[in-house]
Scaffold this motif. Structure first.
Motif, PDB file in Angstrom:
ATOM      1  N   VAL A  25      47.763  43.344  45.156  1.00  0.00           N
ATOM      2  CA  VAL A  25      47.464  44.756  44.979  1.00  0.00           C
ATOM      3  C   VAL A  25      45.976  44.924  45.295  1.00  0.00           C
ATOM      4  CG1 VAL A  25      49.252  45.102  43.222  1.00  0.00           C
ATOM      5  CG2 VAL A  25      46.936  44.467  42.508  1.00  0.00           C
ATOM      6  N   SER A  26      45.450  46.129  45.085  1.00  0.00           N
ATOM      7  CA  SER A  26      44.018  46.340  45.274  1.00  0.00           C
ATOM      8  C   SER A  26      43.478  47.184  44.122  1.00  0.00           C
ATOM      9  CB  SER A  26      43.737  47.026  46.618  1.00  0.00           C
ATOM     10  OG  SER A  26      44.340  48.304  46.664  1.00  0.00           O
ATOM     11  N   MET A  27      42.172  47.164  43.984  1.00  0.00           N
ATOM     12  CA  MET A  27      41.510  47.962  42.954  1.00  0.00           C
ATOM     13  C   MET A  27      41.535  49.425  43.368  1.00  0.00           C
ATOM     14  SD  MET A  27      39.887  46.637  40.217  1.00  0.00           S
ATOM     15  CE  MET A  27      38.517  47.754  40.027  1.00  0.00           C
ATOM     16  N   LYS A  28      42.087  50.272  42.517  1.00  0.00           N
ATOM     17  CA  LYS A  28      42.085  51.712  42.767  1.00  0.00           C
ATOM     18  C   LYS A  28      40.740  52.307  42.339  1.00  0.00           C
ATOM     19  CE  LYS A  28      45.757  53.970  41.483  1.00  0.00           C
ATOM     20  NZ  LYS A  28      46.744  54.679  40.650  1.00  0.00           N
ATOM     21  N   ASN A  33      37.789  46.609  33.993  1.00  0.00           N
ATOM     22  CA  ASN A  33      37.650  45.480  33.078  1.00  0.00           C
ATOM     23  C   ASN A  33      38.871  44.574  33.129  1.00  0.00           C
ATOM     24  OD1 ASN A  33      35.204  46.492  32.119  1.00  0.00           O
ATOM     25  ND2 ASN A  33      36.192  47.624  30.473  1.00  0.00           N
ATOM     26  N   ALA A  34      38.614  43.276  33.202  1.00  0.00           N
ATOM     27  CA  ALA A  34      39.680  42.270  33.087  1.00  0.00           C
ATOM     28  C   ALA A  34      39.524  41.658  31.698  1.00  0.00           C
ATOM     29  CB  ALA A  34      39.533  41.214  34.172  1.00  0.00           C
ATOM     30  N   ARG A  35      40.559  41.809  30.887  1.00  0.00           N
ATOM     31  CA  ARG A  35      40.489  41.409  29.490  1.00  0.00           C
ATOM     32  C   ARG A  35      41.213  40.090  29.241  1.00  0.00           C
ATOM     33  NH1 ARG A  35      38.685  45.438  26.241  1.00  0.00           N
ATOM     34  NH2 ARG A  35      38.315  47.409  27.301  1.00  0.00           N
ATOM     35  N   ARG A  36      40.896  39.489  28.113  1.00  0.00           N
ATOM     36  CA  ARG A  36      41.484  38.218  27.721  1.00  0.00           C
ATOM     37  C   ARG A  36      42.987  38.339  27.446  1.00  0.00           C
ATOM     38  NH1 ARG A  36      37.959  34.050  24.770  1.00  0.00           N
ATOM     39  NH2 ARG A  36      37.034  34.404  26.780  1.00  0.00           N
ATOM     40  N   GLY A  37      43.427  39.511  27.002  1.00  0.00           N
ATOM     41  CA  GLY A  37      44.838  39.755  26.703  1.00  0.00           C
ATOM     42  C   GLY A  37      45.228  41.163  27.095  1.00  0.00           C
ATOM     43  N   PRO A  38      46.536  41.476  27.049  1.00  0.00           N
ATOM     44  CA  PRO A  38      47.043  42.772  27.521  1.00  0.00           C
ATOM     45  C   PRO A  38      46.922  43.896  26.481  1.00  0.00           C
ATOM     46  CG  PRO A  38      48.860  41.371  26.901  1.00  0.00           C
ATOM     47  CD  PRO A  38      47.617  40.554  26.729  1.00  0.00           C
ATOM     48  N   ASP A  39      45.691  44.259  26.129  1.00  0.00           N
ATOM     49  CA  ASP A  39      45.450  45.333  25.163  1.00  0.00           C
ATOM     50  C   ASP A  39      43.947  45.611  25.125  1.00  0.00           C
ATOM     51  OD1 ASP A  39      44.881  46.348  22.229  1.00  0.00           O
ATOM     52  OD2 ASP A  39      47.019  46.641  22.599  1.00  0.00           O
ATOM     53  N   THR A  40      43.557  46.832  24.819  1.00  0.00           N
ATOM     54  CA  THR A  40      42.125  47.180  24.785  1.00  0.00           C
ATOM     55  C   THR A  40      41.379  46.507  23.638  1.00  0.00           C
ATOM     56  OG1 THR A  40      42.618  49.185  23.545  1.00  0.00           O
ATOM     57  CG2 THR A  40      42.403  49.398  25.939  1.00  0.00           C
ATOM     58  N   THR A  41      42.097  45.913  22.705  1.00  0.00           N
ATOM     59  CA  THR A  41      41.428  45.204  21.609  1.00  0.00           C
ATOM     60  C   THR A  41      40.933  43.829  22.040  1.00  0.00           C
ATOM     61  OG1 THR A  41      43.512  44.281  20.801  1.00  0.00           O
ATOM     62  CG2 THR A  41      42.794  46.390  19.846  1.00  0.00           C
ATOM     63  N   HIS A  42      41.409  43.344  23.194  1.00  0.00           N
ATOM     64  CA  HIS A  42      40.983  42.020  23.676  1.00  0.00           C
ATOM     65  C   HIS A  42      39.625  42.111  24.363  1.00  0.00           C
ATOM     66  CE1 HIS A  42      44.665  39.732  22.876  1.00  0.00           C
ATOM     67  NE2 HIS A  42      45.289  40.875  23.113  1.00  0.00           N
ATOM     68  N   ARG A  43      38.892  41.023  24.263  1.00  0.00           N
ATOM     69  CA  ARG A  43      37.552  40.922  24.846  1.00  0.00           C
ATOM     70  C   ARG A  43      37.603  41.054  26.369  1.00  0.00           C
ATOM     71  NH1 ARG A  43      34.567  35.240  24.840  1.00  0.00           N
ATOM     72  NH2 ARG A  43      33.642  35.601  26.853  1.00  0.00           N
ATOM     73  N   VAL A  44      36.578  41.698  26.937  1.00  0.00           N
ATOM     74  CA  VAL A  44      36.434  41.793  28.391  1.00  0.00           C
ATOM     75  C   VAL A  44      35.824  40.483  28.880  1.00  0.00           C
ATOM     76  CG1 VAL A  44      35.284  42.989  30.293  1.00  0.00           C
ATOM     77  CG2 VAL A  44      36.191  44.301  28.359  1.00  0.00           C
ATOM     78  N   ASP A  45      36.547  39.792  29.756  1.00  0.00           N
ATOM     79  CA  ASP A  45      36.056  38.532  30.313  1.00  0.00           C
ATOM     80  C   ASP A  45      35.375  38.727  31.668  1.00  0.00           C
ATOM     81  OD1 ASP A  45      36.824  36.820  28.266  1.00  0.00           O
ATOM     82  OD2 ASP A  45      38.791  36.423  29.146  1.00  0.00           O
ATOM     83  N   TRP A  46      35.769  39.763  32.398  1.00  0.00           N
ATOM     84  CA  TRP A  46      35.288  39.942  33.758  1.00  0.00           C
ATOM     85  C   TRP A  46      35.322  41.426  34.083  1.00  0.00           C
ATOM     86  CZ3 TRP A  46      33.056  36.254  36.470  1.00  0.00           C
ATOM     87  CH2 TRP A  46      32.840  36.433  37.841  1.00  0.00           C
ATOM     88  N   VAL A  47      34.360  41.900  34.877  1.00  0.00           N
ATOM     89  CA  VAL A  47      34.360  43.283  35.335  1.00  0.00           C
ATOM     90  C   VAL A  47      34.357  43.270  36.863  1.00  0.00           C
ATOM     91  CG1 VAL A  47      33.175  45.508  35.322  1.00  0.00           C
ATOM     92  CG2 VAL A  47      33.118  44.056  33.278  1.00  0.00           C
ATOM     93  N   PHE A  48      35.397  43.836  37.457  1.00  0.00           N
ATOM     94  CA  PHE A  48      35.456  43.974  38.908  1.00  0.00           C
ATOM     95  C   PHE A  48      34.743  45.264  39.297  1.00  0.00           C
ATOM     96  CE2 PHE A  48      39.299  41.364  38.131  1.00  0.00           C
ATOM     97  CZ  PHE A  48      38.952  40.275  38.912  1.00  0.00           C
ATOM     98  N   THR A  49      33.905  45.218  40.328  1.00  0.00           N
ATOM     99  CA  THR A  49      33.080  46.376  40.689  1.00  0.00           C
ATOM    100  C   THR A  49      33.207  46.785  42.150  1.00  0.00           C
ATOM    101  OG1 THR A  49      31.180  44.938  41.097  1.00  0.00           O
ATOM    102  CG2 THR A  49      31.372  45.909  38.883  1.00  0.00           C
ATOM    103  N   ARG A  50      34.297  46.418  42.805  1.00  0.00           N
ATOM    104  CA  ARG A  50      34.472  46.796  44.214  1.00  0.00           C
ATOM    105  C   ARG A  50      35.809  47.502  44.406  1.00  0.00           C
ATOM    106  NH1 ARG A  50      33.218  42.168  48.422  1.00  0.00           N
ATOM    107  NH2 ARG A  50      33.241  43.939  49.828  1.00  0.00           N
ATOM    108  N   ARG A  51      35.742  48.778  44.731  1.00  0.00           N
ATOM    109  CA  ARG A  51      36.950  49.533  45.048  1.00  0.00           C
ATOM    110  C   ARG A  51      37.651  48.866  46.237  1.00  0.00           C
ATOM    111  NH1 ARG A  51      38.807  54.711  44.201  1.00  0.00           N
ATOM    112  NH2 ARG A  51      40.099  55.520  45.875  1.00  0.00           N
ATOM    113  N   ASP A  52      38.969  48.830  46.221  1.00  0.00           N
ATOM    114  CA  ASP A  52      39.815  48.255  47.273  1.00  0.00           C
ATOM    115  C   ASP A  52      39.827  46.724  47.296  1.00  0.00           C
ATOM    116  OD1 ASP A  52      40.572  50.813  48.190  1.00  0.00           O
ATOM    117  OD2 ASP A  52      38.828  50.926  49.498  1.00  0.00           O
ATOM    118  N   LEU A  53      39.162  46.079  46.354  1.00  0.00           N
ATOM    119  CA  LEU A  53      39.173  44.620  46.292  1.00  0.00           C
ATOM    120  C   LEU A  53      40.608  44.125  46.130  1.00  0.00           C
ATOM    121  CD1 LEU A  53      37.360  42.001  45.988  1.00  0.00           C
ATOM    122  CD2 LEU A  53      37.721  42.288  43.526  1.00  0.00           C
TER     123      LEU A  53
END
Length: 152
Positions: A25-28, A33-53
């Motif tokens: 897929v691509s970044m819309k 934010n890429a989180r440790r688990g599937p919920d907003t309560t999980h810690r952010v491990d990575w932030v993607f900053t490029r649209r269409d990546l």
């Protein structure tokens, strides 16, 4: 061997979308934010900053998709941040984009490492790309965001 968690399926189909796993897929959004688990309560491990990546989806859970980039970085992202529009990441230096899927054909453009291109079609060894106003064919081995055996 431990049992797979409920959100990981071994049958190569996502339990939520019934789409293939893994898939690209691509970044819309321009940031996600890429989180440790599937919920907003999980810690952010990575932030993607490029649209269409381009990103590879490896698991699904409700409105969340586990994704990774070309370097294997990632985590769980909300599906609203992702798009089914396909893109690829150029992985070589000054990769030749040809006018036809043949290394002997004329060169339409040279693509720098890190360029994101829209994916238009793929044959077994070549993919048709579009970058700004340039269109042409690039050998699949020079890009990330498409499976080695994928054709469309």
């Amino acid at each position: 061997m431990a049992a797979l968690p409920a959100f990981v399926q071994a049958d190569e189909r996502g339990p939520v979308t019934n789409l293939p796993l893994p898939r690209y897929v691509s970044m819309k959004a321009s940031e996600g934010n890429a989180r440790r688990g599937p919920d907003t309560t999980h810690r952010v491990d990575w932030v993607f900053t490029r649209r269409d990546l381009p990103l590879r989806v490896t698991a699904e859970y409700e409105h969340w998709r586990r994704v990774e980039d070309a370097e294997g970085q990632g985590g769980w992202m909300h599906y609203a941040l992702l798009s089914g529009v396909r893109s690829v990441l150029v992985q070589g230096d000054m990769v030749q984009m040809h006018n036809s899927p043949d290394s002997g054909s004329s060169v339409a453009a040279l693509l720098e490492r890190g360029v994101i291109a829209q994916l238009r079609a793929c044959q077994i060894d070549w993919c048709r790309l579009e970058v700004d106003s340039a269109r042409g064919w690039v050998e699949k081995r020079h890009i990330w965001g498409v499976a080695a055996d994928e054709e469309f």
